[in-house]
Design an enzyme around this catalytic site. Sequence first.
Site, short mmCIF file in Angstrom:
data_model
loop_
_atom_site.label_atom_id
_atom_site.label_comp_id
_atom_site.label_asym_id
_atom_site.label_seq_id
_atom_site.Cartn_x
_atom_site.Cartn_y
_atom_site.Cartn_z
N ASP A 13 -0.05 2.86 12.51
CA ASP A 13 -0.81 3.72 11.69
C ASP A 13 -2.31 3.08 12.03
OD1 ASP A 13 -2.16 5.16 9.98
OD2 ASP A 13 -0.98 4.53 8.14
N GLY A 57 0.64 -1.15 0.05
CA GLY A 57 0.01 -0.05 0.06
C GLY A 57 0.78 1.34 0.05
N ALA A 58 0.38 2.13 -0.66
CA ALA A 58 1.18 3.41 -1.02
C ALA A 58 1.38 4.10 0.32
CB ALA A 58 0.28 4.39 -2.13
N ASP A 59 0.20 4.07 1.26
CA ASP A 59 0.23 4.74 2.66
C ASP A 59 1.04 3.99 3.43
OD1 ASP A 59 -1.14 2.42 2.59
OD2 ASP A 59 -2.72 3.19 3.99
#
Length: 247
Positions: free
Chosen positions: A117, A94-96
């Site tokens: 997160d 995931g980019a996050d």
Amino acid sequence: MRTLVFDIGNTAVKYGCFEDDVLRESAGGHTLEAVPETVARLRPDHVLVASVAEPTAEWAARLRPLVPGRVLEFKPATTPLPLRNTYATPDTLGADRLAAAVGAAWLRPAADTLIVDAGTALKCDWVEGGHTFRGGSIAPGLRMRFEALHQLTGRLPLVALPADTAAPLPLTGDDTQSAIRSGVLNGAVAEVNGFIAQYRQHSPQLGVVLAGGDARFFQPRLKGHIFVIPELVLLGLHRILVHNVEN
């Protein structure tokens, strides 16, 4: 340098505008239709678009005629990074998660960091020595846990996160709603504290960075010193954009 980064998440779109490395403005609830007005008002030199949900091509196409410099679509498997990535399947990363790792590495160079997160999903990710992303864990976030109990059973009600996230949590629920709240919330806290304890056995000088929409709930309940950086993902996206513009 003024940058503008868009984080397209599972439940919302956020943007952050940076002047050099200082976050000047951020907001959630953004839409593709609002892009021209936002760009005209903020006048960024360069823009990055990242997504864990929808494709970024339409956003990038809308942005390119409006931005004088670079418009970068962040792709974890191929976009150059200021960080070593040892994840075995970068095309599924995931980019996050990767952006948060870049942000943590920039804030804590040469230091071991565990990123918690707490968003739609609850992620604990390991950055080794401020230079290498090793991976971590993904679990359902708080709202997802409440929704799963309601949707996957016949009679359990849908319970919400308490309005006062700092209020004490009874260990023993004396009705069904309070029992669900105890199981979901106390269970999630114990889970994260367990991860922190295990990582600290590996790295006694470990730093823990807390981010995400539910950071305020976890902050008073996690053990040891915690750095709370709600906009860690936006900061990481900004540093990725700067790295690609300057290199």
